[in-house]
Every structure is written in structure tokens, then in C-alpha cells.
Motif scaffolding. Sequence first.
Motif, PDB file in Angstrom:
ATOM      1  N   GLY A 102       0.760  -1.224   0.000  1.00 13.03           N
ATOM      2  CA  GLY A 102       0.000   0.000   0.000  1.00 13.03           C
ATOM      3  C   GLY A 102       0.795   1.280   0.000  1.00 13.03           C
ATOM      4  O   GLY A 102       0.206   2.367  -0.005  1.00 13.03           O
ATOM      5  N   LEU A 103       2.112   1.195  -0.018  1.00 11.72           N
ATOM      6  CA  LEU A 103       2.935   2.404   0.052  1.00 11.72           C
ATOM      7  C   LEU A 103       3.410   2.824  -1.326  1.00 11.72           C
ATOM      8  O   LEU A 103       3.775   2.001  -2.159  1.00 11.72           O
ATOM      9  CB  LEU A 103       4.143   2.174   0.953  1.00 11.72           C
ATOM     10  CG  LEU A 103       3.853   1.919   2.432  1.00 11.72           C
ATOM     11  CD1 LEU A 103       5.158   1.689   3.183  1.00 11.72           C
ATOM     12  CD2 LEU A 103       3.076   3.068   3.042  1.00 11.72           C
ATOM     13  N   ILE A 104       3.437   4.126  -1.544  1.00 11.22           N
ATOM     14  CA  ILE A 104       4.027   4.683  -2.755  1.00 11.22           C
ATOM     15  C   ILE A 104       5.475   5.007  -2.427  1.00 11.22           C
ATOM     16  O   ILE A 104       5.743   5.841  -1.561  1.00 11.22           O
ATOM     17  CB  ILE A 104       3.293   5.951  -3.204  1.00 11.22           C
ATOM     18  CG1 ILE A 104       1.800   5.690  -3.363  1.00 11.22           C
ATOM     19  CG2 ILE A 104       3.892   6.469  -4.519  1.00 11.22           C
ATOM     20  CD1 ILE A 104       0.968   6.958  -3.485  1.00 11.22           C
ATOM     21  N   ILE A 105       6.398   4.374  -3.104  1.00  8.57           N
ATOM     22  CA  ILE A 105       7.821   4.551  -2.862  1.00  8.57           C
ATOM     23  C   ILE A 105       8.410   5.445  -3.941  1.00  8.57           C
ATOM     24  O   ILE A 105       8.125   5.265  -5.117  1.00  8.57           O
ATOM     25  CB  ILE A 105       8.550   3.194  -2.846  1.00  8.57           C
ATOM     26  CG1 ILE A 105       7.908   2.255  -1.825  1.00  8.57           C
ATOM     27  CG2 ILE A 105      10.030   3.373  -2.563  1.00  8.57           C
ATOM     28  CD1 ILE A 105       7.998   2.737  -0.401  1.00  8.57           C
ATOM     29  N   ARG A 106       9.212   6.416  -3.548  1.00  9.71           N
ATOM     30  CA  ARG A 106       9.786   7.327  -4.539  1.00  9.71           C
ATOM     31  C   ARG A 106      10.967   6.716  -5.278  1.00  9.71           C
ATOM     32  O   ARG A 106      11.242   7.102  -6.416  1.00  9.71           O
ATOM     33  CB  ARG A 106      10.198   8.635  -3.864  1.00  9.71           C
ATOM     34  CG  ARG A 106       9.009   9.458  -3.372  1.00  9.71           C
ATOM     35  CD  ARG A 106       9.434  10.822  -2.882  1.00  9.71           C
ATOM     36  NE  ARG A 106       8.278  11.611  -2.485  1.00  9.71           N
ATOM     37  CZ  ARG A 106       7.584  12.381  -3.299  1.00  9.71           C
ATOM     38  NH1 ARG A 106       7.919  12.457  -4.579  1.00  9.71           N
ATOM     39  NH2 ARG A 106       6.549  13.072  -2.856  1.00  9.71           N
ATOM     40  N   ALA A 107      11.651   5.791  -4.668  1.00 14.17           N
ATOM     41  CA  ALA A 107      12.820   5.184  -5.303  1.00 14.17           C
ATOM     42  C   ALA A 107      12.395   4.118  -6.294  1.00 14.17           C
ATOM     43  O   ALA A 107      11.546   3.269  -5.983  1.00 14.17           O
ATOM     44  CB  ALA A 107      13.734   4.577  -4.248  1.00 14.17           C
ATOM     45  N   ASP A 108      12.997   4.123  -7.470  1.00 11.62           N
ATOM     46  CA  ASP A 108      12.616   3.131  -8.472  1.00 11.62           C
ATOM     47  C   ASP A 108      12.971   1.713  -8.041  1.00 11.62           C
ATOM     48  O   ASP A 108      12.359   0.750  -8.496  1.00 11.62           O
ATOM     49  CB  ASP A 108      13.216   3.450  -9.842  1.00 11.62           C
ATOM     50  CG  ASP A 108      14.722   3.554  -9.838  1.00 11.62           C
ATOM     51  OD1 ASP A 108      15.295   3.883 -10.906  1.00 11.62           O
ATOM     52  OD2 ASP A 108      15.357   3.337  -8.784  1.00 11.62           O
ATOM     53  N   SER A 109      13.930   1.597  -7.132  1.00 18.49           N
ATOM     54  CA  SER A 109      14.308   0.275  -6.647  1.00 18.49           C
ATOM     55  C   SER A 109      13.202  -0.382  -5.832  1.00 18.49           C
ATOM     56  O   SER A 109      13.245  -1.584  -5.569  1.00 18.49           O
ATOM     57  CB  SER A 109      15.581   0.372  -5.804  1.00 18.49           C
ATOM     58  OG  SER A 109      15.379   1.245  -4.707  1.00 18.49           O
ATOM     59  N   GLY A 110      12.214   0.403  -5.459  1.00 20.38           N
ATOM     60  CA  GLY A 110      11.115  -0.139  -4.673  1.00 20.38           C
ATOM     61  C   GLY A 110      10.033  -0.819  -5.488  1.00 20.38           C
ATOM     62  O   GLY A 110       9.078  -1.342  -4.934  1.00 20.38           O
ATOM     63  N   TYR A 111      10.192  -0.796  -6.813  1.00 16.15           N
ATOM     64  CA  TYR A 111       9.195  -1.365  -7.717  1.00 16.15           C
ATOM     65  C   TYR A 111       9.775  -2.575  -8.423  1.00 16.15           C
ATOM     66  O   TYR A 111      10.868  -2.532  -8.969  1.00 16.15           O
ATOM     67  CB  TYR A 111       8.733  -0.320  -8.723  1.00 16.15           C
ATOM     68  CG  TYR A 111       8.000   0.818  -8.051  1.00 16.15           C
ATOM     69  CD1 TYR A 111       8.711   1.837  -7.424  1.00 16.15           C
ATOM     70  CD2 TYR A 111       6.618   0.868  -8.032  1.00 16.15           C
ATOM     71  CE1 TYR A 111       8.057   2.865  -6.776  1.00 16.15           C
ATOM     72  CE2 TYR A 111       5.947   1.899  -7.400  1.00 16.15           C
ATOM     73  CZ  TYR A 111       6.675   2.888  -6.768  1.00 16.15           C
ATOM     74  OH  TYR A 111       6.018   3.913  -6.138  1.00 16.15           O
TER      75      TYR A 111
END
Length: 124
Positions: A102-111
Motif C-alpha cells: 500500500g505504500l508509494i515509494i519514490r525510489a525506483d528500486s522499490g518497484y
Amino acid sequence: QVQLVESGGGLVQAGDSLRLSCVASERIYNVYSMGWFRQAPGQERELVGGINRSGGGTVYTDSVKGRTSIRMDKTKNTVYLQMDALKPEDTGTYSCAARLGGLIIRADSGYRYWGQGTQVTVSS
């Protein structure tokens, strides 16, 4: 694993609007939080904006706030990025990405899951 396909990019003039679409191969509502990233030549990929898995929360990078919106159509498993008042500095390859949770992560590594990207070019 979810597959993502972006569309809607193109060559536009400064001041124009554009709507990008990201179609997922499976349900995203209440499963995946989604991010829209862009990368300009010679620059790092940055988060333009994101939407959480419920579709009720969004974040945007400062440079696009007030002229950009993201929404989720849960019936179509699609996330849209609407950009208005486009500027030449908005030029880049735009990609959508998905992450479980449910979190929006700003780092692309989080996707974990990524589309192939669509090119947006804004001429002055």
C-alpha cells in the motif's frame, strides 16, 4: 507476475496536455501501488507521481504539482497519468511500475514490475 503496457506518448508542444495509460495484465486495485517514472537523456529516473493500491492516495514530484493527476480505473486495471501545461523539461521516457503493498515509494528500486516505457517529447 503482472505485466504493464504504457501508451499515449508522443510529440507535443509546450502548453499542451497528454494522458498516458498503463494497462496491467491483472487486478491492481487493493494489490499494487503504482508509480509513474520518467527518465530524460543523461539523467536519473525519477518518480513523477504515484497512486496507492486503493486509489485513494497520490503523491507527485514538486515540478509537476498542480498540473498533473494520477487516477486508477479498477474496472480496467489501468492507471492514467494526466499532464497539463507541458514543458520542454517534461521530455523523457515515461514508465509505469508496480509494487505489492500500500505504500508509494519514490525510489525506483522499490518497484518490481515495469512497463516498457513510452516516449514523451515536448517541443518549445
